[in-house]
Structure formats: structure tokens, C-alpha cells
Design a protein around this motif. Structure first.
Motif, PDB file in Angstrom:
ATOM      1  N   ARG A  51      39.715  50.799  44.612  1.00 58.60           N
ATOM      2  CA  ARG A  51      41.169  50.873  44.394  1.00 58.60           C
ATOM      3  C   ARG A  51      41.642  52.300  44.615  1.00 58.60           C
ATOM      4  NH1 ARG A  51      44.051  46.564  43.651  1.00 58.60           N
ATOM      5  NH2 ARG A  51      43.082  44.865  42.565  1.00 58.60           N
ATOM      6  N   SER A  52      42.912  52.422  44.976  1.00 55.36           N
ATOM      7  CA  SER A  52      43.503  53.745  45.117  1.00 55.36           C
ATOM      8  C   SER A  52      43.716  54.337  43.725  1.00 55.36           C
ATOM      9  CB  SER A  52      44.833  53.647  45.857  1.00 55.36           C
ATOM     10  OG  SER A  52      45.795  53.022  45.033  1.00 55.36           O
ATOM     11  N   PRO A  53      43.965  55.630  43.641  1.00 53.29           N
ATOM     12  CA  PRO A  53      44.203  56.228  42.321  1.00 53.29           C
ATOM     13  C   PRO A  53      45.380  55.601  41.576  1.00 53.29           C
ATOM     14  CG  PRO A  53      43.823  57.935  43.951  1.00 53.29           C
ATOM     15  CD  PRO A  53      43.906  56.635  44.691  1.00 53.29           C
ATOM     16  N   TYR A  54      46.354  55.076  42.303  1.00 52.00           N
ATOM     17  CA  TYR A  54      47.514  54.453  41.652  1.00 52.00           C
ATOM     18  C   TYR A  54      47.298  52.977  41.356  1.00 52.00           C
ATOM     19  CZ  TYR A  54      49.567  58.784  43.176  1.00 52.00           C
ATOM     20  OH  TYR A  54      49.808  60.103  43.386  1.00 52.00           O
ATOM     21  N   GLY A  55      46.241  52.392  41.897  1.00 50.91           N
ATOM     22  CA  GLY A  55      45.879  51.017  41.592  1.00 50.91           C
ATOM     23  C   GLY A  55      46.571  49.956  42.403  1.00 50.91           C
ATOM     24  N   ARG A  56      47.362  50.331  43.397  1.00 54.04           N
ATOM     25  CA  ARG A  56      48.089  49.328  44.173  1.00 54.04           C
ATOM     26  C   ARG A  56      47.337  48.920  45.439  1.00 54.04           C
ATOM     27  NH1 ARG A  56      54.105  50.923  44.937  1.00 54.04           N
ATOM     28  NH2 ARG A  56      54.471  48.701  44.707  1.00 54.04           N
ATOM     29  N   ALA A  57      46.787  49.867  46.157  1.00 53.23           N
ATOM     30  CA  ALA A  57      46.090  49.582  47.406  1.00 53.23           C
ATOM     31  C   ALA A  57      44.584  49.633  47.179  1.00 53.23           C
ATOM     32  CB  ALA A  57      46.483  50.607  48.464  1.00 53.23           C
ATOM     33  N   TRP A  58      43.838  49.039  48.120  1.00 52.14           N
ATOM     34  CA  TRP A  58      42.388  49.086  48.053  1.00 52.14           C
ATOM     35  C   TRP A  58      41.831  49.195  49.453  1.00 52.14           C
ATOM     36  CZ3 TRP A  58      40.106  45.134  50.662  1.00 52.14           C
ATOM     37  CH2 TRP A  58      40.869  43.982  50.843  1.00 52.14           C
ATOM     38  N   ARG A  59      40.543  49.590  49.530  1.00 51.80           N
ATOM     39  CA  ARG A  59      39.852  49.680  50.803  1.00 51.80           C
ATOM     40  C   ARG A  59      38.426  49.176  50.614  1.00 51.80           C
ATOM     41  NH1 ARG A  59      36.309  54.000  50.868  1.00 51.80           N
ATOM     42  NH2 ARG A  59      36.691  55.555  49.283  1.00 51.80           N
ATOM     43  N   TYR A  60      37.825  48.745  51.713  1.00 52.13           N
ATOM     44  CA  TYR A  60      36.453  48.260  51.652  1.00 52.13           C
ATOM     45  C   TYR A  60      35.480  49.424  51.479  1.00 52.13           C
ATOM     46  CZ  TYR A  60      37.999  43.680  53.205  1.00 52.13           C
ATOM     47  OH  TYR A  60      38.614  42.471  53.287  1.00 52.13           O
ATOM     48  N   CYS A  61      34.356  49.140  50.841  1.00 52.15           N
ATOM     49  CA  CYS A  61      33.304  50.135  50.644  1.00 52.15           C
ATOM     50  C   CYS A  61      32.642  50.426  51.993  1.00 52.15           C
ATOM     51  CB  CYS A  61      32.278  49.598  49.648  1.00 52.15           C
ATOM     52  SG  CYS A  61      30.831  50.642  49.428  1.00 52.15           S
ATOM     53  N   ASN A  62      32.432  51.706  52.290  1.00 52.34           N
ATOM     54  CA  ASN A  62      31.805  52.076  53.560  1.00 52.34           C
ATOM     55  C   ASN A  62      30.313  51.775  53.576  1.00 52.34           C
ATOM     56  OD1 ASN A  62      34.167  53.054  54.643  1.00 52.34           O
ATOM     57  ND2 ASN A  62      33.843  55.115  53.859  1.00 52.34           N
ATOM     58  N   ARG A  63      29.673  51.824  52.446  1.00 50.38           N
ATOM     59  CA  ARG A  63      28.225  51.667  52.397  1.00 50.38           C
ATOM     60  C   ARG A  63      27.783  50.222  52.608  1.00 50.38           C
ATOM     61  NH1 ARG A  63      24.502  54.570  47.900  1.00 50.38           N
ATOM     62  NH2 ARG A  63      22.812  54.972  49.322  1.00 50.38           N
ATOM     63  N   CYS A  64      28.473  49.277  51.973  1.00 51.51           N
ATOM     64  CA  CYS A  64      28.063  47.868  52.083  1.00 51.51           C
ATOM     65  C   CYS A  64      28.982  47.063  53.001  1.00 51.51           C
ATOM     66  CB  CYS A  64      28.011  47.230  50.704  1.00 51.51           C
ATOM     67  SG  CYS A  64      29.613  47.096  49.882  1.00 51.51           S
ATOM     68  N   GLY A  65      30.016  47.657  53.521  1.00 49.04           N
ATOM     69  CA  GLY A  65      30.925  46.954  54.423  1.00 49.04           C
ATOM     70  C   GLY A  65      31.799  45.931  53.727  1.00 49.04           C
ATOM     71  N   GLY A  66      31.998  46.057  52.429  1.00 48.07           N
ATOM     72  CA  GLY A  66      32.842  45.137  51.686  1.00 48.07           C
ATOM     73  C   GLY A  66      32.130  43.916  51.149  1.00 48.07           C
ATOM     74  N   ARG A  67      30.828  43.816  51.346  1.00 53.29           N
ATOM     75  CA  ARG A  67      30.083  42.656  50.841  1.00 53.29           C
ATOM     76  C   ARG A  67      29.720  42.803  49.368  1.00 53.29           C
ATOM     77  NH1 ARG A  67      27.749  43.878  55.641  1.00 53.29           N
ATOM     78  NH2 ARG A  67      25.990  44.819  54.564  1.00 53.29           N
ATOM     79  N   GLY A  68      29.556  44.026  48.904  1.00 51.17           N
ATOM     80  CA  GLY A  68      29.191  44.247  47.505  1.00 51.17           C
ATOM     81  C   GLY A  68      27.705  44.160  47.237  1.00 51.17           C
TER      82      GLY A  68
END
Length: 88
Positions: A51-68
Motif C-alpha cells: 500500500r502507499s503511505p496514504y493507504g489509497r493506492a497499491w502496487r505489486y511486490c517486485n520480488r514475487c511478482g504479486g503472487r505472495g
């Protein structure tokens, strides 16, 4: 001195016992990697995104590609050994 105290006070371990413990530990880890091949991504803690510092936007993790999840090192080794044996 009683026999139990003499056994408890002996601190020298045989190298055979250490080898058996290492083999049991390695076998347990291989079984763990076969049953549960994935682990939670350490960067995003398994969420797959940030999540962004303000909690509104998000981005995928670079390490796992968004799979978790990420493939365990032991599972990579297991798959390599299995494919090498199959290609002979």
C-alpha cells in the motif's frame, strides 16, 4: 556415582549420532519441501502487494511478482535433481 549421573555427565557425543541427526534433519526438510513447495514472500509477507503511505493506492511486490509466494530453495534443488534424472 549412580549410572544415570555418569551418563548425564558425559558430554562427548559420537560423530555417528551427529551424522544421524543431520540425515534426519535433511530428510525432514526434503519432505517439507515436497509437501509445501512455496513459502510466503519475505518482502510483502505473503500479501503480494504494498500500500502507499496514504493507504489509497497499491502496487505489486517486485520480488514475487504479486503472487505472495516464492518457491523454496529445497524445492528448486528437488526439481533440478528430478529433471536431471529424467533427461538421462
Amino acid at each position: 556415582m549412580s549410572p544415570l549421573l555418569s551418563v548425564a555427565s558425559d558430554t562427548a557425543t559420537s560423530p555417528g549420532a551427529v551424522i544421524v541427526l543431520v540425515i534426519l534433519g535433511a530428510t525432514g526438510y526434503i519432505a517439507h519441501c515436497v509437501i509445501w513447495p512455496y513459502r510466503a514472500c519475505p518482502t510483502c509477507d505473503g500479501g503480494g502487494r504494498f500500500r502507499s503511505p496514504y493507504g489509497r493506492a497499491w502496487r505489486y511486490c517486485n520480488r514475487c511478482g504479486g503472487r505472495g509466494a516464492q518457491l523454496r530453495t529445497g524445492r528448486r534443488i528437488w526439481t533440478h535433481i528430478k529433471n536431471t534424472d529424467r533427461n538421462r
